[in-house]
Scaffold this active site. Structure first.
Site, PDB file in Angstrom:
ATOM      1  N   SER A 141      14.064  28.450  30.229  1.00  0.00           N
ATOM      2  CA  SER A 141      14.499  28.909  28.908  1.00  0.00           C
ATOM      3  C   SER A 141      15.902  29.488  29.046  1.00  0.00           C
ATOM      4  O   SER A 141      16.286  29.929  30.145  1.00  0.00           O
ATOM      5  CB  SER A 141      13.552  30.009  28.416  1.00  0.00           C
ATOM      6  OG  SER A 141      14.063  30.622  27.241  1.00  0.00           O
ATOM      7  N   TYR A 154       8.608  37.866  29.262  1.00  0.00           N
ATOM      8  CA  TYR A 154       9.156  36.510  29.116  1.00  0.00           C
ATOM      9  C   TYR A 154      10.501  36.413  29.843  1.00  0.00           C
ATOM     10  O   TYR A 154      10.705  35.518  30.668  1.00  0.00           O
ATOM     11  CB  TYR A 154       9.317  36.181  27.632  1.00  0.00           C
ATOM     12  CG  TYR A 154       9.615  34.723  27.346  1.00  0.00           C
ATOM     13  CD1 TYR A 154       8.629  33.756  27.499  1.00  0.00           C
ATOM     14  CD2 TYR A 154      10.866  34.318  26.888  1.00  0.00           C
ATOM     15  CE1 TYR A 154       8.887  32.411  27.222  1.00  0.00           C
ATOM     16  CE2 TYR A 154      11.137  32.978  26.602  1.00  0.00           C
ATOM     17  CZ  TYR A 154      10.144  32.027  26.768  1.00  0.00           C
ATOM     18  OH  TYR A 154      10.390  30.701  26.490  1.00  0.00           O
ATOM     19  N   LYS A 158      10.990  34.116  33.137  1.00  0.00           N
ATOM     20  CA  LYS A 158      11.837  32.925  32.958  1.00  0.00           C
ATOM     21  C   LYS A 158      13.019  32.974  33.936  1.00  0.00           C
ATOM     22  O   LYS A 158      13.459  31.938  34.427  1.00  0.00           O
ATOM     23  CB  LYS A 158      12.301  32.802  31.504  1.00  0.00           C
ATOM     24  CG  LYS A 158      11.181  32.377  30.548  1.00  0.00           C
ATOM     25  CD  LYS A 158      10.690  30.967  30.848  1.00  0.00           C
ATOM     26  CE  LYS A 158       9.606  30.486  29.920  1.00  0.00           C
ATOM     27  NZ  LYS A 158       9.157  29.108  30.203  1.00  0.00           N
TER      28      LYS A 158
HETATM   29  N1  LIG Z   1      10.220  27.102  21.466  1.00  0.00           N
HETATM   30  C1  LIG Z   1      11.299  27.680  21.969  1.00  0.00           C
HETATM   31  O1  LIG Z   1      12.138  28.224  21.230  1.00  0.00           O
HETATM   32  C2  LIG Z   1      11.528  27.662  23.466  1.00  0.00           C
HETATM   33  C3  LIG Z   1      12.795  28.033  23.940  1.00  0.00           C
HETATM   34  C4  LIG Z   1      13.021  28.026  25.313  1.00  0.00           C
HETATM   35  C5  LIG Z   1      12.030  27.640  26.191  1.00  0.00           C
HETATM   36  N2  LIG Z   1      10.805  27.284  25.707  1.00  0.00           N
HETATM   37  C6  LIG Z   1       9.785  26.902  26.705  1.00  0.00           C
HETATM   38  O2  LIG Z   1       9.367  25.581  26.424  1.00  0.00           O
HETATM   39  C7  LIG Z   1       8.067  25.374  26.981  1.00  0.00           C
HETATM   40  C8  LIG Z   1       7.182  24.724  25.936  1.00  0.00           C
HETATM   41  O3  LIG Z   1       6.993  25.655  24.879  1.00  0.00           O
HETATM   42  P1  LIG Z   1       6.921  25.227  23.339  1.00  0.00           P
HETATM   43  O4  LIG Z   1       8.007  25.915  22.636  1.00  0.00           O
HETATM   44  O5  LIG Z   1       6.767  23.765  23.227  1.00  0.00           O
HETATM   45  O6  LIG Z   1       5.600  26.011  22.923  1.00  0.00           O
HETATM   46  P2  LIG Z   1       4.166  25.528  22.454  1.00  0.00           P
HETATM   47  O7  LIG Z   1       3.393  26.782  22.303  1.00  0.00           O
HETATM   48  O8  LIG Z   1       4.285  24.585  21.315  1.00  0.00           O
HETATM   49  O9  LIG Z   1       3.615  24.694  23.716  1.00  0.00           O
HETATM   50  C9  LIG Z   1       3.210  25.306  24.909  1.00  0.00           C
HETATM   51  C10 LIG Z   1       2.079  24.477  25.475  1.00  0.00           C
HETATM   52  O10 LIG Z   1       1.732  25.013  26.761  1.00  0.00           O
HETATM   53  C11 LIG Z   1       0.320  25.023  26.859  1.00  0.00           C
HETATM   54  N3  LIG Z   1      -0.111  26.031  27.838  1.00  0.00           N
HETATM   55  C12 LIG Z   1       0.124  27.368  27.803  1.00  0.00           C
HETATM   56  N4  LIG Z   1      -0.498  27.958  28.830  1.00  0.00           N
HETATM   57  C13 LIG Z   1      -1.127  26.981  29.536  1.00  0.00           C
HETATM   58  C14 LIG Z   1      -1.945  26.966  30.689  1.00  0.00           C
HETATM   59  N5  LIG Z   1      -2.259  28.089  31.346  1.00  0.00           N
HETATM   60  N6  LIG Z   1      -2.410  25.769  31.142  1.00  0.00           N
HETATM   61  C15 LIG Z   1      -2.123  24.630  30.477  1.00  0.00           C
HETATM   62  N7  LIG Z   1      -1.368  24.576  29.366  1.00  0.00           N
HETATM   63  C16 LIG Z   1      -0.875  25.748  28.903  1.00  0.00           C
HETATM   64  C17 LIG Z   1      -0.165  25.364  25.448  1.00  0.00           C
HETATM   65  O11 LIG Z   1      -1.536  25.008  25.265  1.00  0.00           O
HETATM   66  C18 LIG Z   1       0.803  24.545  24.605  1.00  0.00           C
HETATM   67  O12 LIG Z   1       0.308  23.248  24.354  1.00  0.00           O
HETATM   68  C19 LIG Z   1       7.598  26.751  27.447  1.00  0.00           C
HETATM   69  O13 LIG Z   1       7.787  26.871  28.835  1.00  0.00           O
HETATM   70  C20 LIG Z   1       8.520  27.695  26.697  1.00  0.00           C
HETATM   71  O14 LIG Z   1       8.646  28.940  27.340  1.00  0.00           O
HETATM   72  C21 LIG Z   1      10.532  27.284  24.373  1.00  0.00           C
END
Ligand SMILES: NC(=O)c1ccc[n+]([C@@H]2O[C@H](COP(=O)([O-])OP(=O)(O)OC[C@H]3O[C@@H](n4cnc5c(N)ncnc54)[C@H](O)[C@@H]3O)[C@@H](O)[C@H]2O)c1
Length: 269
Positions: A141, A154, A158
């Site tokens: 992130s 977080y 991260k």
């Molecule tokens: N959305 C944002 O703004 C953003 C920004 C920077 C980074 N991210 C990162 O992107 C990645 C994806 O997040 P997203 O935004 O798509 O969120 P999201 O909540 O839509 O998806 C996250 C997925 O991870 C799965 N998950 C969580 N814990 C788990 C576990 N223990 N075992 C298996 N699956 C698990 C959840 O079931 C979900 O399907 C994450 O690492 C998040 O930190 C997101």
């Protein structure tokens, strides 16, 4: 790396960025995509969508904080499609709070945002090293390069995720292993939308710091980043400038961040 003909695993593939990556990898001609998530129904939906579009995908239920589950996901990928070429460790969790956040929130953040990447690397590296080829893509992130107001577990985990990816990139580069750390800022997924709906300061600061991208935009950046074999994949290019300012003058950067958090909090009153 071109994804065409490659065997790919995507964790957290039931939703948001992971689902968009899985779909996109298949459209790029991946030989097979394994969609892993603890949300099995969601993983099945992603895999079915890929299959309907003519691709090959398999959904596997897995908790990425359990090493045996991650090993089983990789074993299933190998049995079904062959050795894994691209391991995309993407699942993540956002826990809010400061140092006073409950230990369980710190532990959950550590387990998903750090140890799951360790387990992913352990599961695929022996075979990749033997073949002298392979790619690890870790979804970290922008919070791992900068910070995440209102969410210390977080921000801290991260940062650790980026440090791990960097260490792997440094240590295995001579053995044909490529590593990228995907560091987006705001992306319209349930993780961010939930925060915006609850007027969470961290989510609002993210939204105020740049465009909120769609998951498919992130997938575009990933394809370009993999193609260039670039360590940092930044779907929001401005993050490179924020990182540079932070490194150049940490106190000035902190002062700017404090102002941004203060004006965002003020608007909420
Ligand atoms: N959305 C944002 O703004 C953003 C920004 C920077 C980074 N991210 C990162 O992107 C990645 C994806 O997040 P997203 O935004 O798509 O969120 P999201 O909540 O839509 O998806 C996250 C997925 O991870 C799965 N998950 C969580 N814990 C788990 C576990 N223990 N075992 C298996 N699956 C698990 C959840 O079931 C979900 O399907 C994450 O690492 C998040 O930190 C997101």
């Amino acid at each position: 790396m071109r994804v065409s003909d490659k065997v790919v695993v995507v964790t957290g593939g039931a939703s948001g960025i992971g689902a968009a990556l899985a779909r996109r990898f298949s459209r790029e001609g991946a030989f097979g995509v394994v969609v892993a998530d603890r949300d099995v129904e969601g993983a099945r939906d992603t895999a079915s969508e890929i299959a309907r579009a003519g691709g090959r995908a398999l959904a596997v239920g897995a908790d990425v904080t359990v090493e045996a589950d991650v090993q089983a996901v990789v074993a299933t990928a190998v049995d079904t499609f062959g050795p894994v070429d691209l391991m995309c460790s993407n699942a993540g969790v956002l826990r809010a709070g400061g140092a006073d956040a409950p230990d369980q929130d710190w532990a959950d953040s550590w387990a998903v945002n750090v140890m799951a990447h360790v387990y992913a690397a352990r599961a695929v590296l022996p075979s990749m090293l033997e073949r002298g080829d392979g790619y690890l893509l870790h979804t970290c992130s922008a919070a791992g390069l900068l910070t995440s107001p209102g969410a210390a577990p977080y921000a801290v985990t991260k940062h650790a995720g980026v440090a791990l990816a960097e260490w792997l990139a440094l240590s295995h580069a001579g053995h044909g292993i490529k590593v990228s750390a995907l560091c987006p800022q705001g992306v319209r997924t349930p993780m961010l939308v939930g925060g915006l709906e609850h007027d969470d300061v961290g989510a609002l600061v993210v939204a105020a710091s740049g465009n909120v991208l769609e998951p498919d935009d992130v997938a575009d950046a990933v394809i370009a980043g993999l193609d260039a074999e670039r360590f940092l994949i930044l779907p929001h290019p401005e993050v490179a400038e924020f990182e540079r300012r932070r490194a150049q003058d940490h106190d000035r950067w902190l002062a700017g961040m404090r102002r941004l958090v203060a004006t965002t909090s003020e608007r909420l009153r």
